[in-house]
Motif scaffolding. Structure first.
Motif, PDB file in Angstrom:
ATOM      1  N   SER A  33       0.821  -1.216   0.000  1.00  0.00           N
ATOM      2  CA  SER A  33       0.000   0.000   0.000  1.00  0.00           C
ATOM      3  C   SER A  33       0.853   1.264   0.000  1.00  0.00           C
ATOM      4  CB  SER A  33      -0.946   0.006   1.206  1.00  0.00           C
ATOM      5  OG  SER A  33      -0.238   0.264   2.404  1.00  0.00           O
ATOM      6  N   ILE A  34       2.123   1.138   0.334  1.00  0.00           N
ATOM      7  CA  ILE A  34       3.029   2.287   0.384  1.00  0.00           C
ATOM      8  C   ILE A  34       3.675   2.549  -0.975  1.00  0.00           C
ATOM      9  CG2 ILE A  34       5.223   3.075   1.381  1.00  0.00           C
ATOM     10  CD1 ILE A  34       4.252   1.703   4.021  1.00  0.00           C
ATOM     11  N   TRP A  35       3.943   1.497  -1.737  1.00  0.00           N
ATOM     12  CA  TRP A  35       4.560   1.663  -3.053  1.00  0.00           C
ATOM     13  C   TRP A  35       3.532   2.175  -4.063  1.00  0.00           C
ATOM     14  CZ3 TRP A  35       9.451   1.526  -4.923  1.00  0.00           C
ATOM     15  CH2 TRP A  35      10.440   1.107  -4.038  1.00  0.00           C
ATOM     16  N   VAL A 117      23.229   4.334   3.093  1.00  0.00           N
ATOM     17  CA  VAL A 117      22.756   5.692   2.836  1.00  0.00           C
ATOM     18  C   VAL A 117      21.613   5.558   1.838  1.00  0.00           C
ATOM     19  CG1 VAL A 117      23.355   7.936   1.871  1.00  0.00           C
ATOM     20  CG2 VAL A 117      25.013   6.694   3.257  1.00  0.00           C
ATOM     21  N   THR A 118      20.492   6.181   2.148  1.00  0.00           N
ATOM     22  CA  THR A 118      19.277   5.922   1.381  1.00  0.00           C
ATOM     23  C   THR A 118      18.632   7.205   0.876  1.00  0.00           C
ATOM     24  OG1 THR A 118      18.877   3.958   2.699  1.00  0.00           O
ATOM     25  CG2 THR A 118      17.003   4.847   1.513  1.00  0.00           C
ATOM     26  N   THR A 119      18.106   7.093  -0.335  1.00  0.00           N
ATOM     27  CA  THR A 119      17.243   8.120  -0.904  1.00  0.00           C
ATOM     28  C   THR A 119      15.911   7.466  -1.235  1.00  0.00           C
ATOM     29  OG1 THR A 119      19.140   9.255  -1.887  1.00  0.00           O
ATOM     30  CG2 THR A 119      16.959   9.798  -2.769  1.00  0.00           C
ATOM     31  N   ASN A 120      14.844   8.001  -0.680  1.00  0.00           N
ATOM     32  CA  ASN A 120      13.483   7.553  -0.975  1.00  0.00           C
ATOM     33  C   ASN A 120      12.754   8.707  -1.649  1.00  0.00           C
ATOM     34  OD1 ASN A 120      13.759   4.992   0.210  1.00  0.00           O
ATOM     35  ND2 ASN A 120      13.321   5.816   2.230  1.00  0.00           N
ATOM     36  N   ILE A 121      12.216   8.455  -2.826  1.00  0.00           N
ATOM     37  CA  ILE A 121      11.468   9.477  -3.549  1.00  0.00           C
ATOM     38  C   ILE A 121      10.004   9.064  -3.576  1.00  0.00           C
ATOM     39  CG2 ILE A 121      11.197  10.721  -5.728  1.00  0.00           C
ATOM     40  CD1 ILE A 121      14.185  10.198  -6.240  1.00  0.00           C
ATOM     41  N   PHE A 122       9.166   9.975  -3.129  1.00  0.00           N
ATOM     42  CA  PHE A 122       7.729   9.743  -3.052  1.00  0.00           C
ATOM     43  C   PHE A 122       7.018  10.591  -4.104  1.00  0.00           C
ATOM     44  CE2 PHE A 122       9.455   8.657   1.026  1.00  0.00           C
ATOM     45  CZ  PHE A 122       8.717   7.566   1.444  1.00  0.00           C
ATOM     46  N   ARG A 123       5.934  10.037  -4.661  1.00  0.00           N
ATOM     47  CA  ARG A 123       5.077  10.750  -5.613  1.00  0.00           C
ATOM     48  C   ARG A 123       3.762  11.079  -4.927  1.00  0.00           C
ATOM     49  NH1 ARG A 123       6.521  10.720 -11.305  1.00  0.00           N
ATOM     50  NH2 ARG A 123       4.730  12.087 -11.326  1.00  0.00           N
ATOM     51  N   ARG A 124       3.266  12.257  -5.204  1.00  0.00           N
ATOM     52  CA  ARG A 124       1.941  12.643  -4.719  1.00  0.00           C
ATOM     53  C   ARG A 124       0.913  11.962  -5.616  1.00  0.00           C
ATOM     54  NH1 ARG A 124       0.595  18.235  -2.763  1.00  0.00           N
ATOM     55  NH2 ARG A 124       2.665  18.608  -3.581  1.00  0.00           N
ATOM     56  N   THR A 125      -0.026  11.244  -5.028  1.00  0.00           N
ATOM     57  CA  THR A 125      -1.091  10.570  -5.775  1.00  0.00           C
ATOM     58  C   THR A 125      -2.429  10.986  -5.170  1.00  0.00           C
ATOM     59  OG1 THR A 125      -1.334   8.592  -4.394  1.00  0.00           O
ATOM     60  CG2 THR A 125       0.472   8.564  -6.015  1.00  0.00           C
ATOM     61  N   PRO A 126      -3.525  10.663  -5.821  1.00  0.00           N
ATOM     62  CA  PRO A 126      -4.836  10.959  -5.219  1.00  0.00           C
ATOM     63  C   PRO A 126      -5.029  10.271  -3.863  1.00  0.00           C
ATOM     64  CG  PRO A 126      -5.090  10.490  -7.547  1.00  0.00           C
ATOM     65  CD  PRO A 126      -3.662  10.172  -7.201  1.00  0.00           C
ATOM     66  N   ASP A 127      -4.295   9.188  -3.614  1.00  0.00           N
ATOM     67  CA  ASP A 127      -4.400   8.456  -2.348  1.00  0.00           C
ATOM     68  C   ASP A 127      -3.363   8.884  -1.320  1.00  0.00           C
ATOM     69  OD1 ASP A 127      -6.555   6.883  -3.290  1.00  0.00           O
ATOM     70  OD2 ASP A 127      -5.133   5.590  -4.347  1.00  0.00           O
ATOM     71  N   GLY A 128      -2.587   9.926  -1.621  1.00  0.00           N
ATOM     72  CA  GLY A 128      -1.554  10.392  -0.703  1.00  0.00           C
ATOM     73  C   GLY A 128      -0.168  10.110  -1.261  1.00  0.00           C
ATOM     74  N   TRP A 129       0.830  10.308  -0.439  1.00  0.00           N
ATOM     75  CA  TRP A 129       2.219  10.089  -0.848  1.00  0.00           C
ATOM     76  C   TRP A 129       2.500   8.600  -0.955  1.00  0.00           C
ATOM     77  CZ3 TRP A 129       4.884  13.918  -2.781  1.00  0.00           C
ATOM     78  CH2 TRP A 129       4.583  15.230  -2.394  1.00  0.00           C
ATOM     79  N   ARG A 130       3.131   8.191  -2.056  1.00  0.00           N
ATOM     80  CA  ARG A 130       3.476   6.787  -2.288  1.00  0.00           C
ATOM     81  C   ARG A 130       4.939   6.702  -2.703  1.00  0.00           C
ATOM     82  NH1 ARG A 130      -0.284   6.473   0.385  1.00  0.00           N
ATOM     83  NH2 ARG A 130      -2.316   5.612  -0.100  1.00  0.00           N
ATOM     84  N   LEU A 131       5.606   5.665  -2.219  1.00  0.00           N
ATOM     85  CA  LEU A 131       7.022   5.458  -2.527  1.00  0.00           C
ATOM     86  C   LEU A 131       7.176   5.084  -3.996  1.00  0.00           C
ATOM     87  CD1 LEU A 131       9.898   5.362  -1.422  1.00  0.00           C
ATOM     88  CD2 LEU A 131       9.470   3.001  -0.702  1.00  0.00           C
ATOM     89  N   TRP A 132       8.047   5.786  -4.692  1.00  0.00           N
ATOM     90  CA  TRP A 132       8.273   5.576  -6.121  1.00  0.00           C
ATOM     91  C   TRP A 132       9.676   5.017  -6.369  1.00  0.00           C
ATOM     92  CZ3 TRP A 132       9.857   9.899  -9.885  1.00  0.00           C
ATOM     93  CH2 TRP A 132       9.727   9.468 -11.210  1.00  0.00           C
ATOM     94  N   ILE A 133      10.662   5.542  -5.632  1.00  0.00           N
ATOM     95  CA  ILE A 133      12.047   5.105  -5.813  1.00  0.00           C
ATOM     96  C   ILE A 133      12.684   4.936  -4.434  1.00  0.00           C
ATOM     97  CG2 ILE A 133      14.335   5.739  -6.676  1.00  0.00           C
ATOM     98  CD1 ILE A 133      12.862   7.358  -8.883  1.00  0.00           C
ATOM     99  N   HIS A 134      13.318   3.794  -4.237  1.00  0.00           N
ATOM    100  CA  HIS A 134      14.093   3.513  -3.014  1.00  0.00           C
ATOM    101  C   HIS A 134      15.482   3.100  -3.475  1.00  0.00           C
ATOM    102  CE1 HIS A 134      15.202   1.852   0.916  1.00  0.00           C
ATOM    103  NE2 HIS A 134      15.587   0.758   0.286  1.00  0.00           N
ATOM    104  N   HIS A 135      16.491   3.834  -3.047  1.00  0.00           N
ATOM    105  CA  HIS A 135      17.863   3.510  -3.420  1.00  0.00           C
ATOM    106  C   HIS A 135      18.713   3.536  -2.156  1.00  0.00           C
ATOM    107  CE1 HIS A 135      21.482   4.253  -6.295  1.00  0.00           C
ATOM    108  NE2 HIS A 135      21.720   3.333  -5.394  1.00  0.00           N
ATOM    109  N   ALA A 136      19.206   2.361  -1.771  1.00  0.00           N
ATOM    110  CA  ALA A 136      20.043   2.229  -0.585  1.00  0.00           C
ATOM    111  C   ALA A 136      21.423   1.743  -0.998  1.00  0.00           C
ATOM    112  CB  ALA A 136      19.410   1.254   0.405  1.00  0.00           C
ATOM    113  N   SER A 137      22.443   2.504  -0.641  1.00  0.00           N
ATOM    114  CA  SER A 137      23.834   2.151  -0.955  1.00  0.00           C
ATOM    115  C   SER A 137      24.551   1.790   0.341  1.00  0.00           C
ATOM    116  CB  SER A 137      24.557   3.318  -1.612  1.00  0.00           C
ATOM    117  OG  SER A 137      23.955   3.641  -2.839  1.00  0.00           O
ATOM    118  N   PRO A 138      25.287   0.682   0.336  1.00  0.00           N
ATOM    119  CA  PRO A 138      25.981   0.282   1.564  1.00  0.00           C
ATOM    120  C   PRO A 138      27.077   1.278   1.928  1.00  0.00           C
ATOM    121  CG  PRO A 138      26.706  -1.068  -0.271  1.00  0.00           C
ATOM    122  CD  PRO A 138      25.586  -0.205  -0.788  1.00  0.00           C
TER     123      PRO A 138
END
Length: 144
Positions: A33-35, A117-138
């Motif tokens: 539901s978050i993605w 180290v992580t970057t999470n990019i969220f998109r605004r949707t009609p249902d609220g903010w949803r995760l679009w991109i998750h990038h985690a580097s060790p």
């Protein structure tokens, strides 16, 4: 949600927190539901530490199911968290300090630690903010 809630960084931070809590609980339904879903499902992107990029919602959720099925215990301690909301996108950066019961580097307690180290990019949707991109580097090497 009101326009004010959709531009409030605290709303994005709450969804980001829910993402990590879902992984810790092994809750694939909540994670799903978050993605992002259609129309952004095919453009979703996930890079786990040390993995090649995964594209598309279905492939991403399969990867999380695999991680959660093979991680009897995982906990995230997030530090240096920042949230920036710009238009239809929000960017969260943070350090993931990870405690897990998986892997050959476990100590006498059966737990091992890692950092990303992580970057999470969220998109605004009609249902609220949803995760679009998750990038985690060790993060390699000793802590400062």
């Amino acid at each position: 949600m009101s326009d004010g809630e959709m531009t409030d960084p605290r709303q994005v931070e709450a969804v980001n927190t829910a993402f990590y809590q879902a992984v810790e609980r092994g809750d694939l339904d909540t994670l799903g539901s978050i993605w992002v879903d259609a129309p952004y499902a095919d453009s979703a992107l996930c890079v786990h530490p040390g993995w090649l990029p995964l594209r598309g919602r279905d492939e991403i959720l399969r990867s999380w199911a695999l991680i959660m099925a093979n991680s009897p215990y995982i906990q995230f301690f997030l530090t240096d968290l920042t949230v920036e909301v710009t238009g239809e996108l929000a960017v969260v950066t943070c350090n993931e300090n990870i405690l897990t019961a998986v892997g050959h580097e476990a100590d006498a307690t059966g737990l091992a630690g890692g950092r990303a180290v992580t970057t999470n990019i969220f998109r605004r949707t009609p249902d609220g903010w949803r995760l679009w991109i998750h990038h985690a580097s060790p993060v390699l090497g000793p802590e400062e």
